[in-house]
Write a protein that holds these residues in place. Structure first.
Motif, short mmCIF file in Angstrom:
data_model
loop_
_atom_site.label_atom_id
_atom_site.label_comp_id
_atom_site.label_asym_id
_atom_site.label_seq_id
_atom_site.Cartn_x
_atom_site.Cartn_y
_atom_site.Cartn_z
N GLN A 1 -73.87 79.39 26.80
CA GLN A 1 -74.03 78.76 27.05
C GLN A 1 -73.07 77.49 27.40
N SER A 2 -72.05 76.91 26.32
CA SER A 2 -71.50 76.17 26.34
C SER A 2 -70.53 76.22 27.40
N GLU A 3 -69.86 77.39 27.75
CA GLU A 3 -69.47 77.54 29.67
C GLU A 3 -70.23 77.45 30.82
N LEU A 4 -71.73 77.25 30.05
CA LEU A 4 -72.26 77.01 31.86
C LEU A 4 -72.33 75.50 31.28
N VAL A 5 -73.05 75.72 30.75
CA VAL A 5 -73.12 73.44 30.73
C VAL A 5 -72.12 72.75 31.23
N ARG A 6 -70.95 73.53 30.96
CA ARG A 6 -69.09 72.72 31.22
C ARG A 6 -69.20 72.90 32.67
N ALA A 7 -69.52 74.22 33.37
CA ALA A 7 -69.14 74.25 35.06
C ALA A 7 -70.38 73.45 35.82
N THR A 8 -71.62 72.99 35.33
CA THR A 8 -72.39 73.03 36.02
C THR A 8 -73.06 71.30 35.56
N GLY A 9 -72.42 71.04 34.18
CA GLY A 9 -72.90 70.21 34.27
C GLY A 9 -74.47 69.16 34.04
N ALA A 10 -74.92 70.78 33.66
CA ALA A 10 -76.69 70.31 33.39
C ALA A 10 -77.64 70.10 32.33
N ARG A 11 -78.48 69.84 32.12
CA ARG A 11 -78.44 69.16 30.56
C ARG A 11 -78.99 70.75 29.55
N ASP A 12 -77.51 70.46 28.63
CA ASP A 12 -78.28 71.60 27.02
C ASP A 12 -79.22 71.56 26.83
N LEU A 13 -80.40 72.59 26.74
CA LEU A 13 -81.37 72.86 26.55
C LEU A 13 -81.46 73.31 25.05
N GLY A 14 -79.75 73.79 25.03
CA GLY A 14 -79.70 75.07 23.73
C GLY A 14 -80.36 76.63 23.69
N ILE A 15 -80.10 76.65 22.40
CA ILE A 15 -80.34 78.37 22.39
C ILE A 15 -81.25 79.05 21.56
N VAL A 16 -82.12 79.37 22.10
CA VAL A 16 -83.64 80.59 20.99
C VAL A 16 -83.16 81.50 21.15
N GLU A 17 -83.39 81.88 19.40
CA GLU A 17 -83.75 82.92 19.58
C GLU A 17 -85.35 82.88 19.28
N ARG A 18 -85.71 84.68 19.88
CA ARG A 18 -86.60 84.94 20.44
C ARG A 18 -87.45 86.39 20.08
N ALA A 19 -87.85 86.81 19.56
CA ALA A 19 -88.36 87.98 18.77
C ALA A 19 -89.41 88.57 19.41
N ASP A 20 -89.70 88.38 20.65
CA ASP A 20 -90.87 88.56 21.09
C ASP A 20 -90.01 89.47 22.81
N LEU A 21 -89.31 89.15 23.34
CA LEU A 21 -88.68 89.92 24.45
C LEU A 21 -88.45 91.43 24.86
N ILE A 22 -88.78 92.48 24.79
CA ILE A 22 -89.19 93.45 24.87
C ILE A 22 -87.47 94.15 25.22
N GLY A 23 -86.84 93.44 26.57
CA GLY A 23 -85.99 93.23 26.87
C GLY A 23 -84.74 93.40 25.76
N PHE A 24 -85.15 92.06 24.73
CA PHE A 24 -83.82 92.92 23.15
C PHE A 24 -84.33 93.22 22.30
N ASN A 25 -85.23 93.98 22.64
CA ASN A 25 -86.01 94.02 21.48
C ASN A 25 -85.51 96.37 21.33
N TRP A 26 -84.97 96.05 23.15
CA TRP A 26 -85.05 97.99 22.95
C TRP A 26 -83.65 98.14 23.24
N ALA A 27 -82.50 96.20 23.10
CA ALA A 27 -81.55 96.83 23.46
C ALA A 27 -80.42 97.28 22.00
N ASP A 28 -79.12 98.08 22.98
CA ASP A 28 -78.96 98.23 21.60
C ASP A 28 -77.16 98.03 22.11
#
Ligand SMILES: [Zn+2]
Length: 217
Positions: free
Chosen positions: A144-171
């Motif tokens: 996130q910090s690298e992306l904001v620095r490189a693009t100059g885009a607005r930083d909407l921050g980091i969000v934890e998600r419990a409902d994303l399948i692609g996260f819950n199955w990741a090892d």
């Protein structure tokens, strides 16, 4: 064996997952939100309009940027018509022992003034994400910090998600980049431009290098 090849073989693998682009009949199928769960979600809700090709274009440029740094790279999909779900995307990256899985998405909103980049990371859930929670959080902060620095885009921050399948199955450590809003006229134009896609790609590669520190000869 050339030194270049030795370096390539020793390098960490980064798994890139361009979001959506699922075959229509597959996208409506259901899959469990995590191992052993009876809660089901569709394999692909479709994303925001125009998201799948932008995600794929950014993933291809990110692959080039990572390869240039000596990483190995795997993409979950190379074209539209993907036949798996988010569980399969995670398993694809698990099976390859990825140092990091980067899921690439773009955002959409009914509020067309909304713009900026955000980072989704797994919430801690015992048996599902406790093994990848801390490194994913660290990767999320770096990206996130690298992306904001490189693009100059607005930083909407980091969000934890419990409902994303692609996260819950990741090892493996996993983050999901929301690279900007396709419903915002100016940001959409940027997201479609080669120059901006390259900036995003370089930011992801730089953050991955800091995170994974591949061995060098
Ligand atoms: Zn998406």
């Amino acid at each position: 064996m050339t030194p270049v090849l030795v370096e390539t073989l020793a390098a960490a693998l980064i798994c890139l997952d361009p979001g959506h682009g699922t075959a229509p009949n597959v996208g409506r199928q259901l899959e469990p939100i995590g191992p052993g769960s009876r809660e089901l979600k569709v394999k692909d809700g479709g994303g925001t309009v125009g998201e799948a090709p932008v995600a794929l274009a950014i993933a291809r440029r990110t692959r080039a940027a990572l390869l240039a740094r000596g990483f190995r790279v795997a993409l979950t999909r190379e074209r539209a018509g993907y036949r798996g779900g988010n569980r399969e995307r995670a398993r694809f990256c698990n099976a390859r022992g990825a140092a990091l899985m980067i899921r690439i998405h773009a955002d959409g909103s009914t509020d067309r003034t909304q713009h900026g980049v955000s980072m989704l990371v797994p919430a801690r859930r015992r048996g599902w994400t406790d093994d990848v929670y801390a490194p994913s959080a660290r990767a999320g902060r770096l990206v996130q910090s690298e992306l904001v620095r490189a693009t100059g885009a607005r930083d909407l921050g980091i969000v934890e998600r419990a409902d994303l399948i692609g996260f819950n199955w990741a090892d493996v450590p996993v983050v999901l980049v929301e690279a900007g809003f396709l419903t915002h006229r100016r940001e959409a134009a940027l997201l479609h431009s080669a120059a901006y896609q390259r900036r995003i790609a370089q930011a992801l590669a730089t953050a991955a290098a800091t995170f994974a520190k591949p061995r060098r000869p």
